[in-house]
Design a protein around this motif. Structure first.
Motif, PDB file in Angstrom:
ATOM      1  N   ASP A   7      10.410 -19.255 -14.586  1.00  0.00           N
ATOM      2  CA  ASP A   7      10.572 -19.167 -13.138  1.00  0.00           C
ATOM      3  C   ASP A   7       9.752 -18.204 -12.253  1.00  0.00           C
ATOM      4  O   ASP A   7      10.194 -16.858 -12.463  1.00  0.00           O
ATOM      5  N   GLY A   9       8.923 -18.780  -8.685  1.00  0.00           N
ATOM      6  CA  GLY A   9       8.701 -19.174  -7.500  1.00  0.00           C
ATOM      7  C   GLY A   9       7.622 -20.326  -7.553  1.00  0.00           C
ATOM      8  O   GLY A   9       8.021 -21.350  -8.471  1.00  0.00           O
ATOM      9  N   GLU A  10       6.726 -20.589  -6.676  1.00  0.00           N
ATOM     10  CA  GLU A  10       5.919 -21.553  -6.575  1.00  0.00           C
ATOM     11  C   GLU A  10       5.003 -21.836  -7.834  1.00  0.00           C
ATOM     12  O   GLU A  10       4.212 -22.578  -8.044  1.00  0.00           O
ATOM     13  N   ARG A  11       4.860 -20.649  -8.490  1.00  0.00           N
ATOM     14  CA  ARG A  11       4.038 -20.895  -9.671  1.00  0.00           C
ATOM     15  C   ARG A  11       4.770 -20.981 -11.077  1.00  0.00           C
ATOM     16  O   ARG A  11       4.475 -20.910 -12.147  1.00  0.00           O
ATOM     17  N   SER A  12       6.127 -21.492 -10.908  1.00  0.00           N
ATOM     18  CA  SER A  12       6.775 -21.743 -11.958  1.00  0.00           C
ATOM     19  C   SER A  12       6.172 -22.801 -13.160  1.00  0.00           C
ATOM     20  O   SER A  12       5.274 -23.738 -12.405  1.00  0.00           O
ATOM     21  N   TYR A  13       6.564 -22.769 -14.141  1.00  0.00           N
ATOM     22  CA  TYR A  13       5.739 -23.716 -15.200  1.00  0.00           C
ATOM     23  C   TYR A  13       6.660 -23.946 -16.278  1.00  0.00           C
ATOM     24  O   TYR A  13       7.620 -23.159 -16.499  1.00  0.00           O
ATOM     25  N   ARG A  31       1.256 -32.721 -15.218  1.00  0.00           N
ATOM     26  CA  ARG A  31       0.543 -31.253 -14.737  1.00  0.00           C
ATOM     27  C   ARG A  31      -0.605 -31.306 -14.485  1.00  0.00           C
ATOM     28  O   ARG A  31      -1.154 -29.993 -14.083  1.00  0.00           O
ATOM     29  N   ARG A  33      -3.511 -32.489 -11.848  1.00  0.00           N
ATOM     30  CA  ARG A  33      -3.534 -32.848 -10.375  1.00  0.00           C
ATOM     31  C   ARG A  33      -5.044 -33.861 -10.035  1.00  0.00           C
ATOM     32  O   ARG A  33      -4.618 -34.947  -9.334  1.00  0.00           O
ATOM     33  N   ASP A 121      -6.786 -25.138 -12.128  1.00  0.00           N
ATOM     34  CA  ASP A 121      -5.468 -25.351 -12.715  1.00  0.00           C
ATOM     35  C   ASP A 121      -5.809 -25.097 -14.127  1.00  0.00           C
ATOM     36  O   ASP A 121      -6.567 -25.234 -14.650  1.00  0.00           O
ATOM     37  N   ARG A 159      -0.109 -23.896 -15.439  1.00  0.00           N
ATOM     38  CA  ARG A 159       0.522 -25.010 -14.986  1.00  0.00           C
ATOM     39  C   ARG A 159       1.573 -25.444 -16.070  1.00  0.00           C
ATOM     40  O   ARG A 159       2.709 -26.130 -15.505  1.00  0.00           O
TER      41      ARG A 159
ATOM     42  N   ASP B 231      -3.262 -19.594   5.969  1.00  0.00           N
ATOM     43  CA  ASP B 231      -3.697 -20.400   4.730  1.00  0.00           C
ATOM     44  C   ASP B 231      -4.515 -19.726   3.698  1.00  0.00           C
ATOM     45  O   ASP B 231      -5.614 -19.884   3.511  1.00  0.00           O
ATOM     46  N   SER B 235      -6.518 -24.008   0.958  1.00  0.00           N
ATOM     47  CA  SER B 235      -6.024 -25.343   0.634  1.00  0.00           C
ATOM     48  C   SER B 235      -6.264 -26.319   1.956  1.00  0.00           C
ATOM     49  O   SER B 235      -6.384 -27.301   1.763  1.00  0.00           O
TER      50      SER B 235
END
Lengths: 367, 367
Positions: A7, A9-13, A31, A33, A121, A159, B231, B235
């Motif tokens: 965990d 935040g936005e970079r959780s994997y 995972r 993109r 990524d 990721r 930004d 992105s």
């Protein structure tokens, strides 16, 4: 398959652990993109697993990057081969770099992913026990410099981490033991019950029992993820993960990269940290010996190289990353299952630790 | 002195702009955590400002790192000299790297700071107009690769940017003009009133009038900070900062690094973006010509190199970072003061833009 969510935040994997995950296309598809993928691996791992992984990724434009094997190649020249391949095949910013191999491959592929076009990524598929429980969790990437290990790098999160336990069947036993040094470390620094579990299951793990492997990897990653979650950029508590590493890095640097495996140096370094904790009166000699006995049962060295005198250790430790404004800080044990980072110890205790007779200390602790 | 705060949460930093800030010890002391400092500069800037800055930093252990000057040295070999110096002088994780020089120095010192021990503190002291209004704001750092500009790097924020406007007195006039290409760009992409201000003040700026310089740098940094705030990792909207850069990078790559200055290539590239916006019917020919006239008054080239045919542009643009899954995206003007990033244009309009007769278009627009 077991899954652990790191965990951040936005970079959780997710970390997936189980048998034959290399063949599971859906774990990767979730995972990735873009349509471009680079698989970074080495000359040892490529013949074993590259074709299988390429087949799993049949829907993508795959660029294989096969590097020479070994810590001595963890440098800019080798890293450059990854950039050459990515640019040669015109990989854009939506590409995904997959590391297929051990810690050296993970560190270099991760740093390449962090740096290529300022960050693309990255997915880890670690194939050694050491990288499965250590290098693949925590976001540390980088290369060596002639004047120091891991001196150039980045904090960069993958990721996903996909751990296929069946890859350990092709791992030399010496490297399996090296990985166990880190597994045992987690018990020592923050999970005494796990240490007890390891004492009961070390033989099953060494026999590659699948359930025992999955459990030990899961508990190790969970321990590391817990510490990393609390301190992503290693400003404080995360440093406890370096139990045995300051002494161990000195051993690796002095002996030359690759002569001692990282986990072997960490094992001997851990014994030195145990001895120092013992000399400070924080743990008892029987507690120290309990830990040394487990390291020996994992077929790990518990005595530093005979030719390394205290001054050699001190010289190499002076450029360690844990030196703050010239003050040496070490990871020691307050008790079994509780590590602390401290610069608050008498210098003569450090010197006594560096001069101790580890051969005599450990010879009666049968493996 | 004017100060602008770049708001990026815990990585926020101030931009100070004014005369003789190199001598202001307190501005640096506020943003330096440890006792070690490395000043990264080059052979051209060192004789002019290194001694003065070293004197300002008299309370610190200062390591000077003097690199060869020029874009052709923005590569790994030169970067390595910074790591060699940091490790040779045993800089620890609390060190601060100060970039004293233009954009190349800022990009390399920033990437070195981002990578050294996985990240140490970094302060920018840009000494060219281009780096003051562009490279020092936004966190982009990196080096070139033989196959492309800025292909290896990191997003890494400085602890502070300190802009001493008096350093522009030693800047060659051609480089001042190159910086003005970026200043004019901010007016074009997001600040039409600033464009009007520039039309009234361009001669004062070129004469190095201190108030005009400070105002133009402040408004440029504010424009860039506003876009970057929205930004940080490029992105989306941040890409409008690249007006003229896709065409410009093609010019730089084709001509060889350093033959055209970055700002000169951006100027010619901006004219191409203006022409394409015009052909799409988004801006009128008089609006296009208004912008071209200002670029000419700044003594900037407004015609791409005669030897570059459309296929040369297309070849170089295919590896541009703004290529997404093989689809070319460009920054164009919806109107003067409003840029958009779009891949939604007929291919023949791009081809007509690459084939246009820029000599005939611009020759009547007297400088």
């Amino acid at each position: 398959m077991q899954t652990l969510q790191v965990d951040l935040g936005e970079r959780s994997y997710p970390i997936h652990i189980g048998e034959r995950l290399i063949d599971r296309a859906e774990l990767l598809a979730d995972r990735i993109r873009g349509r471009q993928v680079a698989i970074v691996t080495n000359e040892t791992v490529a013949p074993l697993y590259l074709d299988r992984l390429t087949q799993t990724l049949s829907g993508y434009a795959v660029t294989p990057v096969i590097l020479p094997d070994g810590e001595e190649h963890k440098n800019w020249q080798t890293l450059q081969l990854i950039f050459d391949a990515l640019l040669g095949a015109r990989h854009d910013r939506n590409t995904t770099v997959i590391a297929l191999g051990g810690g050296v491959i993970g560190d270099m592929a991760g740093y390449a992913a962090a740096s290529y076009q300022r960050g693309v990524d990255f997915i880890q598929m670690p194939t050694t026990l050491l990288s499965q429980v250590d290098s693949s969790v925590g976001g540390k990437t980088g290369i060596n410099h002639p004047l120091g290990k891991n001196m150039i790098g980045a904090f960069y999160q993958p990721r996903a981490v996909i751990i296929d336990t069946t890859t350990l069947a092709t791992l030399p036993p010496r490297e399996l033991s090296a990985g166990l040094a880190e597994v045992i470390k987690y018990g020592l620094i923050c999970d005494e019950p796990f240490l007890g579990w390891l004492e009961r299951n070390i033989d099953r793990i060494r026999a590659l029992d699948s359930a025992a492997l999955t459990e030990s990897i899961h508990r190790s990653c969970a321990a590391k993820a817990k510490v990393v979650n609390a301190d992503e950029r290693e400003s404080g508590v995360r440093a406890i993960l370096n139990l045995g590493h300051t002494f161990g890095h000195a051993i690796e640097t002095h002996m030359g990269y690759g002569v001692w495996l990282h986990g072997e140096a960490v094992s001997a370094g851990t014994v030195m940290a145990l001895e120092m904790s013992c000399q400070l009166g924080w743990i008892s000699p029987p507690e120290r010996d309990r830990a040394i006995r487990l390291l020996r049962r994992a077929a790990l060295p518990v005595v530093p190289p005979a030719q390394m005198k205290p001054q050699e250790f001190l010289k190499h430790m002076a450029v360690d990353k844990k030196v703050l404004d010239g003050r040496l800080r070490l990871v020691l044990l307050r008790q079994i299952g509780e590590a602390v980072v401290t610069g608050d110890f008498p210098y003569d205790v450090l010197e006594a630790t560096l001069s101790a007779d580890y051969g005599a200390m450990t010879e009666h602790l049968g493996a």
